[in-house]
Every structure is written in C-alpha cells, then in structure tokens.
Design an enzyme around this catalytic site. Structure first.
Site, PDB file in Angstrom:
ATOM      1  N   HIS A  90       0.925  -1.188  -0.038  1.00 38.95           N
ATOM      2  CA  HIS A  90      -0.125  -0.015  -0.016  1.00 38.95           C
ATOM      3  C   HIS A  90       1.005   1.231  -0.124  1.00 38.95           C
ATOM      4  CE1 HIS A  90       0.818  -1.223   4.191  1.00 38.95           C
ATOM      5  NE2 HIS A  90       0.598  -0.057   4.417  1.00 38.95           N
ATOM      6  N   HIS A 126       0.578   5.155   1.325  1.00 41.73           N
ATOM      7  CA  HIS A 126      -0.120   6.275   1.835  1.00 41.73           C
ATOM      8  C   HIS A 126      -0.064   7.548   1.112  1.00 41.73           C
ATOM      9  CE1 HIS A 126       0.277   4.057   5.731  1.00 41.73           C
ATOM     10  NE2 HIS A 126       1.169   3.313   5.115  1.00 41.73           N
TER      11      HIS A 126
END
Ligand code: 5GP
Length: 141
Positions: A102, A104
């Site tokens: 992922h 951010h």
C-alpha cells in the site's frame, strides 16, 4: 516473507470488512486510512496479492503508481493543501504493519506536522466527509 490472504486489506478487497472507498479500477483500489495522520490520509493498494514493493509484479506496481498520482492530485485539490506526502513501508523493520502492498497519501500544509500514530480510529462520519471531498475532486478531474 510470503503473502498471507488473511491480512486486513485483503479482507477489505474481498468486501469482508467495510472501508470508505474512494476509487477502484481493474487493478487498484483506494480508500481512507482508518487512523489518519492528517485529514484526507488515504491508501492505494493493488488488487493482485503482493506483500510489499519487494515482491510486487511490475505491472501491478505501475498500476498502483498511476492511481497514487491520481489520488495525490485529488487530495491536493480536495483540501487545498500545500503539498502531499506519499509513504510506503516494507517489512516490520521498514515500518510496515499491514502486509498487503500500500501507498499512503497525506495532504500537507505549511508548518503542520503529521499527527503521531496513536492507534485511535477516526470517527466514521469524519472519514465519510473527507472521502466525499476526495471523490468530488476525482470526479472533477
Ligand atoms: P503501514 O503498514 O504502512 O505501517 O500502515 C498500515 C496503515 O493501515 C496504517 O496507517 C493504519 O492506520 C491503516 N489501517 C490499519 N487497519 C486498517 C483498517 O482496518 N482499515 C483501514 N482503512 N485502514 C487501516
């Protein structure tokens, strides 16, 4: 260091737990971070399983990079921010807590530091309101 499909983001992708969804295409999914380090903090993940940047396939990484740019531009506009921080952590020593790749994306303002990790969840209505702002910016792009 293998991918395990019981991680929280895999569950979000499968719809087993809820999230404040912002964007989805064939290869990627974007949603609000539940413990934001700044208003508008969101996450972009690939749909294809990968643990982090060390094992992700190139095509999947390219798709995540494209969506990350799209969301970075959207949060800048949505919050009239001065800048955007993009962060990505790998393995526990690298600061990674959830083991599905992922990125951010955090809107930033001159002189305003990131909030500390408190482990406290943001109120759902605040996450929902910030998600609406980002979705509106995406729709206008
Ligand atoms: P990292 O693995 O890069 O250190 O951070 C994982 C991020 O996932 C954290 O910013 C944390 O707030 C977020 N997070 C953890 N659990 C959940 C969850 O159940 N839902 C959402 N939307 N975000 C989560």
């Amino acid at each position: 260091m293998t991918y395990q499909d019981d991680n929280i983001f895999a569950k979000i992708l499968r719809g087993e737990i809820p999230s404040h969804k912002l964007y989805e295409d064939a290869d990627t999914f974007a949603f609000m971070d539940i413990m934001p380090r700044g208003d508008g903090h969101c996450l972009v993940i690939p749909k294809k399983p990968s643990r982090n940047i060390l094992d992700v396939e190139e095509d999947s990484l390219a798709a995540v990079a494209r969506t990350t740019q799209k969301l970075a531009r959207a949060v800048l506009r949505a919050f009239s921010a001065d800048g955007v921080t993009v962060q990505q952590f790998n393995e526990p020593a690298g600061g990674q807590v959830v083991f599905h790749l992922h990125f951010h994306i955090i809107p930033r303002f001159e002189g305003v530091p990131l909030r500390p990790h408190t482990g406290e969840m943001e109120k759902p209505e605040i996450l929902a309101a910030n998600a609406e702002k980002i979705k509106a910016a995406l729709a206008a792009s």
